[in-house]
Design a protein around this motif. Sequence first.
Motif, mmCIF file in Angstrom:
data_model
loop_
_atom_site.group_PDB
_atom_site.id
_atom_site.type_symbol
_atom_site.label_atom_id
_atom_site.label_comp_id
_atom_site.label_asym_id
_atom_site.label_seq_id
_atom_site.Cartn_x
_atom_site.Cartn_y
_atom_site.Cartn_z
ATOM 1 N N SER A 1 -5.977 11.490 -5.382
ATOM 2 C CA SER A 1 -6.408 11.348 -3.993
ATOM 3 C C SER A 1 -7.209 10.062 -3.840
ATOM 4 C CB SER A 1 -7.275 12.547 -3.594
ATOM 5 O OG SER A 1 -6.609 13.766 -3.833
ATOM 6 N N ASP A 2 -7.639 9.803 -2.633
ATOM 7 C CA ASP A 2 -8.482 8.624 -2.414
ATOM 8 C C ASP A 2 -9.805 8.752 -3.158
ATOM 9 O OD1 ASP A 2 -6.573 7.434 -0.835
ATOM 10 O OD2 ASP A 2 -7.422 8.185 1.046
ATOM 11 N N VAL A 3 -10.324 9.989 -3.250
ATOM 12 C CA VAL A 3 -11.543 10.267 -4.015
ATOM 13 C C VAL A 3 -11.237 11.432 -4.948
ATOM 14 C CG1 VAL A 3 -13.979 10.892 -3.935
ATOM 15 C CG2 VAL A 3 -12.988 9.508 -2.085
ATOM 16 N N ASN A 4 -11.547 11.276 -6.250
ATOM 17 C CA ASN A 4 -11.176 12.263 -7.251
ATOM 18 C C ASN A 4 -12.380 12.704 -8.066
ATOM 19 O OD1 ASN A 4 -7.966 11.877 -7.263
ATOM 20 N ND2 ASN A 4 -8.931 9.862 -7.109
ATOM 21 N N ILE B 1 -15.359 2.999 -7.903
ATOM 22 C CA ILE B 1 -14.135 2.479 -7.287
ATOM 23 C C ILE B 1 -13.306 1.756 -8.342
ATOM 24 C CG2 ILE B 1 -13.187 0.961 -5.516
ATOM 25 C CD1 ILE B 1 -15.771 1.358 -3.938
ATOM 26 N N LYS C 1 -19.941 7.220 -6.647
ATOM 27 C CA LYS C 1 -18.540 6.873 -6.440
ATOM 28 C C LYS C 1 -18.201 5.626 -7.261
ATOM 29 C CE LYS C 1 -16.643 7.430 -2.407
ATOM 30 N NZ LYS C 1 -16.204 7.253 -0.993
ATOM 31 N N LEU D 1 0.118 7.191 -6.533
ATOM 32 C CA LEU D 1 -1.015 8.122 -6.585
ATOM 33 C C LEU D 1 -0.567 9.544 -6.258
ATOM 34 C CD1 LEU D 1 -3.806 6.025 -4.797
ATOM 35 C CD2 LEU D 1 -3.354 6.223 -7.243
ATOM 36 N N GLN E 1 0.283 4.227 -2.673
ATOM 37 C CA GLN E 1 0.096 5.624 -2.287
ATOM 38 C C GLN E 1 1.171 6.523 -2.888
ATOM 39 O OE1 GLN E 1 -2.572 6.973 -0.778
ATOM 40 N NE2 GLN E 1 -3.409 4.895 -0.931
ATOM 41 N N LEU F 1 -8.650 5.966 -13.055
ATOM 42 C CA LEU F 1 -7.571 6.707 -12.396
ATOM 43 C C LEU F 1 -6.491 7.138 -13.367
ATOM 44 C CD1 LEU F 1 -7.194 4.624 -9.108
ATOM 45 C CD2 LEU F 1 -8.506 6.724 -9.477
ATOM 46 N N GLN G 1 0.823 -1.204 0.000
ATOM 47 C CA GLN G 1 0.000 0.000 0.000
ATOM 48 C C GLN G 1 0.861 1.259 0.000
ATOM 49 O OE1 GLN G 1 -3.356 0.416 -0.364
ATOM 50 N NE2 GLN G 1 -3.137 -1.734 -0.944
ATOM 51 N N ALA H 1 -8.442 3.495 -5.495
ATOM 52 C CA ALA H 1 -8.997 4.818 -5.181
ATOM 53 C C ALA H 1 -10.297 4.922 -5.962
ATOM 54 C CB ALA H 1 -8.025 5.935 -5.549
ATOM 55 N N SER H 2 -10.947 6.068 -5.910
ATOM 56 C CA SER H 2 -12.235 6.195 -6.579
ATOM 57 C C SER H 2 -12.377 7.559 -7.238
ATOM 58 C CB SER H 2 -13.386 5.978 -5.592
ATOM 59 O OG SER H 2 -13.369 6.970 -4.575
#
Length: 523
Positions: free
Chosen positions: A20-23, A43, A41, A14, A11, A201, A7, A54-55
């Motif tokens: 980001s975790d949510v874009n 994913i 959302k 990214l 990260q 992504l 992970q 991420a999503s």
Amino acid sequence: MAVLVSQKRVQSILQKLGLSDVNPGACIGPDEWIEDPNGEKLISYNPTTNEPIASVITATAATYDRVVEAAAEAFLEWRMVPAPKRGQMIRDFGDALREYKEPLGELVTLEVGKIRAEGLGEVQEMIDICDFAVGLSRQLYGLTMASERPRHRMYEQWHPLGPIGIITAFNFPVAVWSWNSAIAAVAGDTMIWKPSPLAPLTAVAVQHIANRVLADHGYKGVFNLVIGSNEEVGERMINDHRLPLISFTGSIRVGRHVAQTVAQRLGRTILELGGNNAVIVTPSADMDLVVRAVLFAAVGTAGQRCTTLRRLIVHKSVVDTLLPRLIDAYKQVRIGDPMDDNTLMGPLITPKAVENMMAAIETAKAIGGEVLYGGKARPDIGPNFVEPTIIKMPEQLPLVCEETFAPILYVMEYETLEEAIALNNGVPQGLSSAIFTNDLREAETFLSPEGSDCGIANVNIGTSGAEIGGAFGGEKDTGGGREAGSDAWKAYMRRQTVTINYSRELPLAQGIKFGDFSDTDDA
């Protein structure tokens, strides 16, 4: 042994790409990301582990309209920028891709499961097409024709077409967009990109890079992104009269729908659809070349390329020599973590893809096929891993004429070159093909009008790995579109024939006489 993805590494990738975790899932330029309040959302899952990466927040119809309006408005300015100036921006975009090649290539690997070398290679394709487009920006030529009328000059010129829609597939999540966008941009078009929902992504990451270049040049609305469902975004795109061209890469089934829908509004399409590619191996073939070429063409990208080798047509006199060597090569294919530089084959994209492959193998066995190697899923490695598979078929049965998007290689025998070419051509698809031979007559016959009916025909190289210098695309159910290379730029522009009369007469073409309407003095 199951694959474990760090992970910390995820990260890091990214973060380098501004994710980001949510874009937000829509964008119309630098600092103009749109997070749709009614969006859902989406994913993105790592196919190596099926764990979330991420999503993004998808776009609804309202956001789609906002993006298209921005692209249409930007087109009014962008079309008047001199083409060499447009090329300068694409040159800078290529340089930015060079800067981000490693993290973007690794994100491709992370999101769609390509081995790292192929992920980096896909970004290199983007860089290459940018270089190609920069040169092209000074070569958007028109022909001058001789007029039959005295003191008349006639020529053709090419103008920007308008905002265009680009719909891409998961297996080349960034390269195919660049094949279209780099050339469309130097042609003076703006564009709206709808990426695959399996690879959102990478699209967001590319948009971040494009935004940086747009900001440096003081533009917005040239490269636009809208991530959304087929219903909210896809259907609107193909029905949208504001988009004179739709470039679609995907399945034959969906491609037919796109073609019919766009044709109803008299729009244009570039269609890059299915492939069911064959290699013919003749008695004079260099078997060392054959084994190496077949291995990459059939196993590369886990069989998930439109140019993947799916049918191996081997002369009866050499089949017993080739197959043991090929099986031995398959045994050496390391399956596993696509981030590991020693891995040669990563996962399929989804569990459904694994199901489809296993179903095809069972059908092949039921109709007389013999599995020579592979044929099994590998859940011990990860949920979407399989063994590359070789199946010897008694003949080219209907199953073989279908495209299963997986690493299945069907082997068939032939006696005459005419029979081999008939097998090569005897499928609905017509993308890529190859022959391995040291016989000049065989090679030239394969390349002649009575030879391969595919858009790509190779001699002594495999079916995949096309360069951007040549126009890419195929015939029949493959869709007939062409991207990159040659004069494919013309698809992104509109042709205009111009005639200038610099005489004091008004002769008509074809010698037509239409009365004498000389000026008279009524005073």
